[in-house]
Design a protein around this motif. Structure first.
Motif, short mmCIF file in Angstrom:
data_model
loop_
_atom_site.label_atom_id
_atom_site.label_comp_id
_atom_site.label_asym_id
_atom_site.label_seq_id
_atom_site.Cartn_x
_atom_site.Cartn_y
_atom_site.Cartn_z
N ARG A 1 9.79 3.71 7.54
CA ARG A 1 8.94 2.85 6.55
C ARG A 1 7.46 2.95 6.35
NH1 ARG A 1 13.82 -1.70 6.36
NH2 ARG A 1 15.24 -0.33 5.62
N ARG A 2 6.96 2.84 7.55
CA ARG A 2 5.43 2.91 7.60
C ARG A 2 4.66 4.11 6.69
NH1 ARG A 2 3.72 -1.68 9.99
NH2 ARG A 2 5.15 -2.74 11.28
N HIS A 3 5.48 5.14 6.43
CA HIS A 3 5.11 6.27 5.85
C HIS A 3 5.26 6.32 4.35
CE1 HIS A 3 4.39 8.01 9.73
NE2 HIS A 3 5.52 7.69 10.27
N VAL A 4 5.97 5.38 3.78
CA VAL A 4 6.22 5.26 2.41
C VAL A 4 5.03 5.28 1.42
CG1 VAL A 4 7.28 3.86 0.57
CG2 VAL A 4 9.03 4.35 2.74
N PRO A 5 4.01 4.60 1.74
CA PRO A 5 2.96 4.87 0.95
C PRO A 5 2.38 6.18 0.81
CG PRO A 5 2.87 2.76 2.29
CD PRO A 5 3.78 3.45 2.80
N PHE A 6 2.35 6.96 2.00
CA PHE A 6 2.13 8.31 1.80
C PHE A 6 2.83 9.09 0.99
CE2 PHE A 6 2.58 12.43 3.41
CZ PHE A 6 1.43 13.22 3.35
N TRP A 7 4.15 8.89 1.05
CA TRP A 7 5.21 9.87 0.31
C TRP A 7 4.86 9.48 -1.05
CZ3 TRP A 7 7.54 13.32 -1.28
CH2 TRP A 7 8.74 13.38 -2.03
N HIS A 8 4.47 8.00 -1.59
CA HIS A 8 4.23 8.00 -2.98
C HIS A 8 2.96 8.40 -3.52
CE1 HIS A 8 7.78 5.65 -3.81
NE2 HIS A 8 7.54 4.87 -2.98
N ARG A 9 1.94 8.56 -2.53
CA ARG A 9 0.55 9.28 -2.77
C ARG A 9 0.87 10.44 -2.98
NH1 ARG A 9 -2.22 5.20 -3.53
NH2 ARG A 9 -2.16 3.29 -2.33
N ALA A 10 1.63 11.24 -1.93
CA ALA A 10 1.93 12.58 -2.03
C ALA A 10 2.54 13.00 -3.29
CB ALA A 10 2.69 13.22 -0.97
N GLN A 11 3.48 12.16 -3.89
CA GLN A 11 4.22 12.55 -5.15
C GLN A 11 3.15 12.41 -6.26
OE1 GLN A 11 7.06 9.04 -5.06
NE2 GLN A 11 8.45 10.49 -5.91
N HIS A 12 2.29 11.74 -6.22
CA HIS A 12 1.07 11.35 -7.13
C HIS A 12 0.41 12.69 -7.21
CE1 HIS A 12 -1.71 9.39 -9.85
NE2 HIS A 12 -2.66 10.06 -8.99
N ALA B 1 4.14 -7.05 7.16
CA ALA B 1 4.90 -7.03 8.51
C ALA B 1 4.40 -6.96 9.67
CB ALA B 1 5.93 -5.99 8.08
N GLY B 2 3.07 -6.92 9.55
CA GLY B 2 2.46 -6.66 10.73
C GLY B 2 2.86 -5.70 11.79
N SER B 3 3.16 -6.16 12.88
CA SER B 3 3.72 -4.93 13.85
C SER B 3 5.22 -5.05 13.91
CB SER B 3 3.20 -5.14 15.37
OG SER B 3 3.52 -6.60 15.68
N VAL C 1 9.58 -3.48 8.94
CA VAL C 1 9.06 -3.51 7.55
C VAL C 1 10.35 -3.90 6.81
CG1 VAL C 1 8.35 -1.97 5.65
CG2 VAL C 1 7.28 -1.78 7.74
N GLU C 2 10.15 -4.81 5.86
CA GLU C 2 11.23 -4.97 4.78
C GLU C 2 10.37 -5.11 3.45
OE1 GLU C 2 14.20 -5.55 5.24
OE2 GLU C 2 14.14 -5.30 7.34
N PHE C 3 11.03 -4.11 2.55
CA PHE C 3 9.90 -3.84 1.43
C PHE C 3 10.59 -5.39 0.36
CE2 PHE C 3 9.70 0.25 2.73
CZ PHE C 3 8.24 0.56 2.87
N SER C 4 9.36 -5.80 -0.36
CA SER C 4 9.72 -6.68 -1.44
C SER C 4 10.50 -6.23 -2.44
CB SER C 4 8.36 -6.91 -1.88
OG SER C 4 7.84 -6.12 -2.57
N PRO C 5 11.24 -7.30 -3.11
CA PRO C 5 11.94 -6.80 -4.57
C PRO C 5 10.87 -6.21 -5.47
CG PRO C 5 12.30 -9.14 -3.74
CD PRO C 5 11.19 -8.86 -3.03
#
Length: 173
Positions: free
Chosen positions: A51-62, A132-134, A137-141
């Protein structure tokens, strides 16, 4: 051999028309082939350990959208216009109109929906990861809603791509 001698598809010959047809098909594969894997990648990225890689995935899509899909889609459109203008099929044929409308819609959705939503999803995912700190990770609604919209519109876009390919091959009406 006169490369410009024909304006129709001729098997077993290298003509300008055939080369443009190849470019048209290759651009479609380049633009949209990878988008059919997005759901699998998103599913993998949502595993707790990833889950900590999710932002990278969306930026890669972009980036893929802006630097690969959009330019290739423009090539599809331009090559398709040439093929219709110079070939035996013209703009009055339903499959030509459907193809042009499909690519214009896909370009519009790419820039009006996918591009800003991917950036927003990356930003929200980064915020949720920081919160989530260390810990786990739980993603928000908010993130979940963005991811759900991206997935839903992505499925619709892929269905539109398949529909366009179908009418290009079958040439109904």
């Amino acid at each position: 051999m006169n490369l410009l001698a024909t304006a129709v598809y001729q098997p077993d010959k290298i003509t300008f028309y055939n080369v443009v047809l190849f470019i048209h098909i290759a651009a479609a594969v380049i633009a949209f082939g990878g988008t059919f894997t997005y759901g699998l990648v998103q599913g993998f990225a949502m595993r707790p350990e990833q889950r900590r890689h999710v932002p990278f995935w969306h930026r890669a899509q972009h980036e893929i959208g802006n630097k690969l899909i959009t330019p290739a889609a423009v090539v599809i459109l331009l090559a398709g216009i040439y093929l219709a203008a110079e070939g035996v099929y013209d703009f009055s044929k339903a499959f030509v109109t459907i193809g042009v409308v499909a690519i214009v819609v896909l370009l519009g959705v790419g820039h009006a929906f996918f591009s800003p939503t991917e950036v927003r999803a990356a930003d929200v995912a980064e915020r949720d990861i920081a919160a989530a700190g260390s810990g786990e990770v739980e993603f928000s609604p908010e993130y979940q809603a963005l991811a759900k919209r991206l997935a839903g519109v992505g499925i619709a876009a892929n269905l539109l791509v398949l529909a366009a390919i179908f009418v290009m091959v079958i040439k109904p009406l």
